[in-house]
Enzyme design. Structure first.
Site, PDB file in Angstrom:
ATOM      1  N   LYS A  49       0.845  -1.204   0.000  1.00  0.00           N
ATOM      2  CA  LYS A  49       0.000   0.000   0.000  1.00  0.00           C
ATOM      3  C   LYS A  49       0.880   1.253   0.000  1.00  0.00           C
ATOM      4  CE  LYS A  49      -3.625  -2.436   2.536  1.00  0.00           C
ATOM      5  NZ  LYS A  49      -4.206  -2.687   3.865  1.00  0.00           N
ATOM      6  N   GLN A  93      -4.005  -1.727  10.234  1.00  0.00           N
ATOM      7  CA  GLN A  93      -3.908  -2.994   9.508  1.00  0.00           C
ATOM      8  C   GLN A  93      -4.466  -4.137  10.360  1.00  0.00           C
ATOM      9  OE1 GLN A  93      -2.875  -3.433   6.240  1.00  0.00           O
ATOM     10  NE2 GLN A  93      -3.527  -5.558   6.519  1.00  0.00           N
ATOM     11  N   ASP A 116     -10.311   3.316   5.131  1.00  0.00           N
ATOM     12  CA  ASP A 116     -10.754   1.934   4.914  1.00  0.00           C
ATOM     13  C   ASP A 116     -12.283   1.853   4.867  1.00  0.00           C
ATOM     14  OD1 ASP A 116      -8.587   0.217   4.574  1.00  0.00           O
ATOM     15  OD2 ASP A 116      -8.173   0.103   6.727  1.00  0.00           O
TER      16      ASP A 116
END
Ligand code: NDP
Length: 280
Positions: A49, A93, A116
């Protein structure tokens, strides 16, 4: 229609768009990944990412937290990032260590920086049909199908998997008035699952079981999206038995090179969106 839906190629177009947008902005957007794990897969995802962010001109940083540290330490780190004016997007994460409450961690991220799209506030906006940050994988799946020339309107889409990060938000997105598909969501308690998948115009597999969807479960001319990423004997394998299913499919995504790169590209889009919203 090309049979193979090339996620690498489509995502590279999306990333080019993001790069152009970043160039037009007054300030460089910044994405911060919070990594509380020493699992190599999580480390790889964060690295990918950040590399993708770097390539489109988005600043990025990883904040490492010892996996043995307390939940409070994670929460206070997230708080600091919420208050940091230079940070536009925060991603925690997953998965987190067992002693950390995942919901609490997700809810700690301020909704304005929740790139997210996992915060309940952003999930609520999506459900209401006025999305702000759509979770990256569902967003990438819809974009990918559209870019491949698939008209989703009115299509019967069967999703196998009802997770909070893939199956459920994808169903909501497909149902939205922007997309107008007809989603069905199957899961481990669904009876006669193959009766659903055989009726589908489009099957999306997000199961986490290698090669779960087989040729006998789909009809001729189906479009298949394989979200799965499974490691089998050191190789990446999807949730679809690719060779046999592709013989019946009109179009299908490969693993790797399908949904994975679209997920990363969508996260970059969300980060730019977050920076733009904060600029206003
Ligand atoms: P989860 O494990 O959270 O969810 C799996 C879903 O599949 C659940 O709803 C479960 O049902 C259902 N399921 C499991 N076994 C069966 C079965 N035998 N029959 C029917 N349904 C079943 O997984 P995720 O959604 O997080 O991920 C799914 C896959 O996608 C994984 O391989 C993951 O690695 C991959 N992934 C890939 C991404 C990408 O960018 N390409 C991003 C995110 C995930 P129930 O709810 O009843 O337990």
């Amino acid at each position: 229609m090309e049979k193979v839906i090339d996620g690498d190629e489509i995502s590279s177009r999306v990333r080019d768009e993001v790069a152009e947008e970043v160039e037009r902005m007054d300030r460089t957007p910044k994405l911060v990944a919070v990594l509380m794990s020493d699992d190599p897969a999580s480390e790889t995802y964060v690295r990918m990412k950040r590399q993708a962010a770097d390539e489109v001109g988005i600043d990025s940083e990883t904040v490492h937290i010892d996996p043995d540290a307390s939940e409070d330490e994670l929460l206070s780190t997230v708080e600091e990032l919420n208050d940091d004016e230079t940070v536009d997007g925060i991603l925690v994460q997953l998965p987190l260590p067992d002693h950390v409450d995942e919901e609490r961690a997700i809810e700690a991220v301020t909704p304005e920086k929740d790139v997210d799209g996992f915060h309940p506030f952003n999930k609520g906006l999506l459900l209401e049909g006025r999305p702000r940050f759509v979770p990256a994988t569902p967003k990438g799946v819809v974009r990918m199908l559209r870019e491949h020339g698939v008209d989703l309107e009115g299509q019967n889409v069967v999703i196998v998997g009802r997770s909070d990060i893939v199956g459920k938000p994808l169903a909501v997105l497909l149902l939205s008035r922007d997309v107008n598909a007809t989603p069905t969501v199957c899961h481990s308690r669904t009876e006669n699952l193959e009766e659903h998948t055989r009726k589908a115009d489009i099957v999306v597999a997000a199961v986490g079981v290698p090669e779960f969807v087989t040729a006998d479960m789909v009809s001729e001319g189906v479009i298949v999206v394989d979200v799965g990423i499974n490691r089998v004997d050191g190789e990446l394998v999807g949730d679809v038995a690719y060779d046999e299913v592709s013989e019946k499919a009109a179009a299908i995504t490969p693993v790797p090179g399908g949904v994975g790169p679209m997920t990363v590209a969508s996260l970059l889009e969300n980060t730019v969106e977050a920076a733009r919203l904060r600029q206003k």
